[in-house]
Design a protein around this motif. Structure first.
Motif, short mmCIF file in Angstrom:
data_model
loop_
_atom_site.label_atom_id
_atom_site.label_comp_id
_atom_site.label_asym_id
_atom_site.label_seq_id
_atom_site.Cartn_x
_atom_site.Cartn_y
_atom_site.Cartn_z
N UNK A 290 0.79 -1.22 0.00
CA UNK A 290 0.00 0.00 0.00
C UNK A 290 0.82 1.26 0.00
N UNK A 291 0.10 2.37 -0.01
CA UNK A 291 0.71 3.69 0.03
C UNK A 291 0.86 4.13 1.48
N UNK A 292 2.07 4.50 1.90
CA UNK A 292 2.29 4.86 3.31
C UNK A 292 1.54 6.10 3.76
N UNK A 293 1.30 6.15 5.04
CA UNK A 293 0.73 7.34 5.68
C UNK A 293 1.74 7.81 6.72
N UNK A 294 2.70 8.65 6.32
CA UNK A 294 3.74 9.10 7.26
C UNK A 294 3.15 9.93 8.39
N UNK A 295 3.84 9.91 9.49
CA UNK A 295 3.47 10.76 10.62
C UNK A 295 4.75 11.20 11.31
N UNK A 296 4.63 12.15 12.21
CA UNK A 296 5.79 12.55 12.99
C UNK A 296 6.29 11.36 13.80
N UNK B 112 2.54 13.08 24.20
CA UNK B 112 2.98 14.05 25.21
C UNK B 112 1.76 14.56 25.96
N UNK B 113 1.99 15.07 27.16
CA UNK B 113 0.93 15.72 27.92
C UNK B 113 1.01 17.22 27.67
N UNK B 114 -0.14 17.84 27.40
CA UNK B 114 -0.18 19.28 27.13
C UNK B 114 -1.27 19.94 27.97
N UNK B 115 -1.12 21.24 28.16
CA UNK B 115 -2.11 22.00 28.91
C UNK B 115 -2.00 23.47 28.61
N UNK C 238 -11.42 24.14 32.35
CA UNK C 238 -12.11 23.17 33.20
C UNK C 238 -11.37 21.83 33.28
N UNK C 239 -10.46 21.58 32.32
CA UNK C 239 -9.52 20.46 32.40
C UNK C 239 -8.12 21.02 32.23
N UNK C 240 -7.22 20.58 33.09
CA UNK C 240 -5.87 21.14 33.08
C UNK C 240 -4.98 20.58 31.99
N UNK C 241 -4.99 19.26 31.80
CA UNK C 241 -4.06 18.65 30.85
C UNK C 241 -4.67 17.42 30.19
N UNK C 242 -4.19 17.15 28.99
CA UNK C 242 -4.59 15.97 28.25
C UNK C 242 -3.36 15.39 27.56
N UNK C 243 -3.47 14.16 27.09
CA UNK C 243 -2.38 13.52 26.36
C UNK C 243 -2.73 13.55 24.88
N UNK C 244 -1.83 14.09 24.07
CA UNK C 244 -2.05 14.18 22.63
C UNK C 244 -1.09 13.26 21.90
N UNK C 245 -1.30 13.12 20.60
CA UNK C 245 -0.53 12.19 19.80
C UNK C 245 0.94 12.58 19.66
N UNK C 246 1.26 13.85 19.86
CA UNK C 246 2.65 14.29 19.75
C UNK C 246 2.79 15.78 19.97
N UNK C 247 4.02 16.28 20.06
CA UNK C 247 4.26 17.70 20.35
C UNK C 247 3.64 18.65 19.34
N UNK C 248 3.56 18.23 18.08
CA UNK C 248 3.09 19.15 17.04
C UNK C 248 1.59 19.37 17.06
N UNK D 23 11.00 19.30 21.12
CA UNK D 23 11.39 18.04 20.50
C UNK D 23 12.88 17.75 20.71
N UNK D 24 13.69 18.79 20.68
CA UNK D 24 15.13 18.61 20.95
C UNK D 24 15.34 18.08 22.37
N UNK D 25 14.59 18.61 23.33
CA UNK D 25 14.68 18.14 24.71
C UNK D 25 14.23 16.69 24.82
N UNK D 26 13.15 16.34 24.12
CA UNK D 26 12.62 14.98 24.20
C UNK D 26 13.60 13.96 23.62
N UNK D 27 14.33 14.36 22.60
CA UNK D 27 15.27 13.45 21.97
C UNK D 27 16.43 13.05 22.89
N UNK D 28 16.65 13.83 23.94
CA UNK D 28 17.75 13.53 24.86
C UNK D 28 17.55 12.20 25.57
N UNK D 29 16.31 11.79 25.77
CA UNK D 29 16.07 10.50 26.42
C UNK D 29 14.99 9.71 25.70
#
Length: 390
Positions: A43-49, A54-57, A164-174, A306-312
């Motif tokens: 098939x044809x790929x579906x690239x992603x980051x 990550x958790x965001x708020x 009303x909600x402080x933080x959620x988990x998303x698919x990635x930093x972008x 993302x640079x910080x995340x790559x450290x570990x």
């Protein structure tokens, strides 16, 4: 299923043949991983980051408690308690318990699904002390009342925006840029994994770099080539006319250019484009870029994070390999563990019950999956050393 129902695209997309579809030819080798099974292209790929969850708020929400950060789990727990007030219908965390647990296990230094041991065997996340400790901490959070009480809530991003909600988990930093559609003035912060106890080095789970592929059912060659031409158009890279049309619509109607040449969605475009764009990008897509038109802060901040995340950061060492057992029973036995995980977090079961469900996971396919992955393990896959927990 692939052999029986779908078209083998190897003759069309391997070697120089792919040059007939230059946008597909431009995709990185990593983006083709899921599309290649048993040596054939399906098939044809579906690239992603390649970056994972990550958790965001909202910055405005978290600056009240010193920011979306912590030096250890105790400090983070205190911040969550401060941000939760049932009387005002305010809660620190979304009720996506498994996603939140994923963040916690990273703070505990857990492996990305599988850990490569010194003897080149594999240990699964479910088998680690880090997973058990994560269950204990997540259950503590639930008991403290920091999770939003309605597990069926659907408009979480809107609730992040209104506080009303402080933080959620998303698919990635972008994903931070997607909040601008709710409020162009909304600043979103990303939580960089921290040490659970002040001594553990946290981990960060990288994603696959692709979310799958679009397969074609068996048909005549003319139809196959028509469909390949379509996905080639859908895979046009950033900066092309095709990319602009697919992602922003029609100039003057759906978007206009700002003074810096960035395409900015109009009010009508905000209604028309996102749903269509999402549907098209899940069929096929170019390599993803970090681009937030009109909001350079989001692009710069995401890149710096993302640079910080790559450290570990760690990749799942089984990426690019195939387990027949996982394909057959993986989702089923994973659900068994996750159902018990949710019961434990929400207080309907004890942490000790994880040991029993783990035995079932191993017996019903987990151990067989391990054997199959070990047989194909990349000899260059780095050893992962589990750290002791205080």
């Amino acid at each position: 299923m692939l052999e029986a129902k779908f078209q083998d695209l190897t003759p069309y997309l391997s070697g120089d043949a792919v040059l007939e579809y230059p946008n597909l030819a431009a995709l990185k080798p990593e983006s083709w991983r899921t599309a290649v099974v048993n040596g054939k292209i399906w098939g044809a790929p579906i690239p992603s980051t390649p970056f994972g969850q990550v958790m965001v708020g909202s910055h405005a929400t978290w600056e009240k408690v010193g920011g979306l950060n912590a030096t250890d789990a105790e400090e983070f727990f205190d911040k969550l308690k401060q941000l939760s007030d049932p009387g005002k219908k305010q809660y620190a965390l979304e009720p996506a318990y498994v996603n939140v647990l994923h963040m916690i296990t990273e703070w505990l230094g857990a492996p990305n699904s599988w850990a490569v041991n010194e003897d080149r065997t594999l240990t699964h996340l479910y088998e680690t002390d880090q997973y058990t400790a994560g269950l204990e901490y997540a259950a503590k959070l639930f008991a403290a009342g920091v999770f939003y009480p309605d597990v069926n809530v659907t408009n979480i991003k809107a609730k992040i925006a209104n506080g009303s909600i402080g933080a959620m988990v998303t698919s990635g930093p972008r994903d931070v840029g997607t909040f601008r559609a709710l409020d162009p003035n909304l600043e979103i912060d990303i939580l960089v994994p921290f040490s659970f106890d002040g001594t553990i080095t946290p981990t960060y789970d990288m994603g696959y770099g692709t979310v799958g592929f679009t397969a074609f059912k068996k048909t005549d060659e003319k139809r196959i080539k028509e469909q390949l031409a379509l996905v080639n158009w859908l895979s046009a890279p950033f900066g092309t006319t095709e990319y602009l049309q697919k992602n922003f619509g029609t100039e003057g109607k759906d978007f206009t250019f700002d003074a810096d040449g960035n395409p900015i969605l109009t009010e009508e475009g905000l209604k028309n484009v996102p749903g269509v764009q999402s549907a098209l990008n899940i069929m096929s897509a170019p390599e993803r870029v970090n681009f937030n038109p009109g909001f350079p802060r989001d692009t710069k901040y995401t890149h710096e994070t993302e640079i910080k995340l790559l450290e570990f950061a760690w990749r799942n060492p089984t990426n690019g390999t195939f387990s027949d057992t996982n394909a057959k029973v993986g989702p089923k036995i994973t659900k068994i563990v996750r159902d018990k995980t949710i019961d434990i977090i929400t207080g309907r079961a004890k942490v000790s019950e994880h040991a029993d469900v783990l035995k079932r996971w191993k017996a019903e396919g987990g151990d067989k999956m391990r054997e199959e992955y070990q047989a194909q393990l990349d000899p260059q896959a780095p050893v992962f050393k589990l750290q002791p927990i205080k």
